[in-house]
Design an enzyme around this catalytic site. Structure first.
Site, PDB file in Angstrom:
ATOM      1  N   ILE A   7      49.754  46.596  43.342  1.00  0.00           N
ATOM      2  CA  ILE A   7      48.354  46.875  43.637  1.00  0.00           C
ATOM      3  C   ILE A   7      47.790  45.639  44.329  1.00  0.00           C
ATOM      4  CG2 ILE A   7      46.110  47.380  42.605  1.00  0.00           C
ATOM      5  CD1 ILE A   7      47.724  48.658  40.278  1.00  0.00           C
ATOM      6  N   ASN A   9      45.027  44.200  44.572  1.00  0.00           N
ATOM      7  CA  ASN A   9      44.123  43.275  43.885  1.00  0.00           C
ATOM      8  C   ASN A   9      44.743  42.649  42.638  1.00  0.00           C
ATOM      9  OD1 ASN A   9      44.009  45.570  42.326  1.00  0.00           O
ATOM     10  ND2 ASN A   9      41.801  45.523  42.018  1.00  0.00           N
ATOM     11  N   CYS A  10      46.027  42.874  42.400  1.00  0.00           N
ATOM     12  CA  CYS A  10      46.746  42.265  41.276  1.00  0.00           C
ATOM     13  C   CYS A  10      47.088  40.819  41.649  1.00  0.00           C
ATOM     14  CB  CYS A  10      48.013  43.061  40.983  1.00  0.00           C
ATOM     15  SG  CYS A  10      49.126  42.283  39.797  1.00  0.00           S
ATOM     16  N   ASP A  11      46.718  39.875  40.798  1.00  0.00           N
ATOM     17  CA  ASP A  11      46.977  38.465  41.078  1.00  0.00           C
ATOM     18  C   ASP A  11      48.462  38.172  41.292  1.00  0.00           C
ATOM     19  OD1 ASP A  11      44.285  37.829  40.908  1.00  0.00           O
ATOM     20  OD2 ASP A  11      44.405  37.209  38.802  1.00  0.00           O
ATOM     21  N   ARG A  14      49.561  39.473  44.703  1.00  0.00           N
ATOM     22  CA  ARG A  14      49.066  38.577  45.759  1.00  0.00           C
ATOM     23  C   ARG A  14      49.887  37.290  45.810  1.00  0.00           C
ATOM     24  NH1 ARG A  14      43.315  39.996  44.310  1.00  0.00           N
ATOM     25  NH2 ARG A  14      43.330  38.098  43.084  1.00  0.00           N
TER      26      ARG A  14
END
Length: 117
Positions: A7, A9-11, A14
């Site tokens: 996903i 927006n998952c740290d 990223r």
């Protein structure tokens, strides 16, 4: 080309994307939320790495599943894959597909090995 499933927006996803970019490894993100994921692909992952590795039991998405769904996940197979396809945020991230091998979770050492770095 490495495909990073997760996903956007998952740290951790990223962080993985940044790692591959910094190493010059061609990659693309397959976002579960926008691109979806089919049960057949997930079933292959379950066969390859197992539910213990693939399923994130610590997150809120898992806690929100019914007891029946959790029991089905424990059994694995096509029924478990269908539940994960319908609830992809239960999948531990990132799943990194090197074509012939997949890894689950953040693992720079293994990625470097598989990417030939």
């Amino acid at each position: 080309m490495v495909t990073i499933y997760g996903i956007k927006n998952c740290d951790t996803v990223r962080k993985a994307l940044k790692w591959f970019d910094a190493k010059g490894v061609e990659n693309k993100l397959h976002d579960f939320r926008t691109d979806g994921i089919d049960a057949k692909t997930i079933e292959g992952w379950l066969d390859e790495v197992g539910g213990t590795v693939l399923i994130n039991k610590r997150g809120p998405s898992y806690r929100n599943l019914t007891d029946a769904d959790k029991a089905t996940l424990e059994q694995g197979g096509a029924a478990a894959a269908a539940i994960l396809a319908a609830n992809p945020t239960v999948i531990k991230r990132p799943v990194v597909d090197f074509g012939t091998t997949r890894t689950v979770a953040y693992d720079e050492k293994r990625w470097a090995e598989l990417a030939g770095l």
